[in-house]
Motif scaffolding. Structure first.
Motif: not given
Length: 227
Positions: A97-116
């Motif tokens: 479950t972590r892999l499914l969620v976190e891989e998706f989230a890591a891709r969505k994090a790009v491009p990253a905001s200065p706040r993140l």
């Protein structure tokens, strides 16, 4: 307009109400289970818990029922509550479950905001400071907070709530890994730094790759398969 009368000495002494007895018992047991002070296979009795927290047995029963629903203990009438060990299936399910969620989230994090980026820098520094103090439970919490921040940044509230439901299991597994493999504290910080660098540089696929390698190690280490 006349000034308000001064508060009475009794009113000044009144502070916030302490949490209900059942809540205190619940917090005591849950914290001890997650930090592995009550390890899997430990039998807890109502009497011992009542003495430890300083309450009657009634709130102890209430807290134990709540913890059984959460899957941390198993109640046995007239015997007590057995702290459930982490099963191989649970490890596999959590990691998947972590892999499914976190891989998706890591891709969505790009491009990253200065706040993140600033928040991840802050969490990484906090984790390093806690590691120097040697508090494994606190290090495990900081580790999870780093990953949770990336998941929250994905902007999917349903996914974020799903990830939050894994919190207790992640913390318990995290402490187990750090106890058995103290070298993983430094390794985790290094891998978090690599993940932050990938996000900072705008490389979504590299961020996902780092997550896959980093999270995948949990299953191997918790099962004792490290080679």
């Amino acid at each position: 307009m006349p000034a308000a009368p001064p508060a009475s000495p009794a009113a000044r002494r009144t502070g916030p109400k302490p949490p209900p007895a059942a809540e205190r018992v619940y917090s005591h047991i849950k914290e001890a289970v997650l930090e592995r002070r009550y390890e899997g296979g430990t039998l807890l009795t109502e009497g011992d818990l009542a003495v430890a927290v300083g309450v009657s047995r009634t709130p102890v029963r209430e807290a134990l029922l709540r913890l059984e629903v959460e899957g941390l203990i198993k109640l046995y009438p007239k015997k007590g509550a057995l702290v459930l060990a982490v099963s191989a299936q649970e490890i596999a399910d959590v990691v998947e479950t972590r892999l499914l969620v976190e891989e998706f989230a890591a891709r969505k994090a790009v491009p990253a905001s200065p706040r993140l980026i600033a928040r991840l820098d802050e969490l990484l520094a906090e984790q390093s400071a806690l590691a120097r103090d040697g508090d494994l439970a606190a290090v495990s919490v900081a580790d999870r907070c780093f990953h949770a921040e990336i998941v929250r940044n994905a902007g999917n509230q349903i996914l974020s709530r799903l990830y939050d439901q894994l919190r207790d299991r992640q913390l318990r597994m995290g402490v187990a890994v750090l106890e058995a493999h103290p070298d993983r504290i430094a390794a985790n910080i290094t891998e978090h730094s690599e993940l932050l660098d990938a996000i900072r540089s705008g490389d979504a696929e590299e961020a996902a790759r780092v997550v896959r390698r980093h999270v995948g190690r949990v299953r191997v280490l918790v099962r004792g398969e490290d080679r």
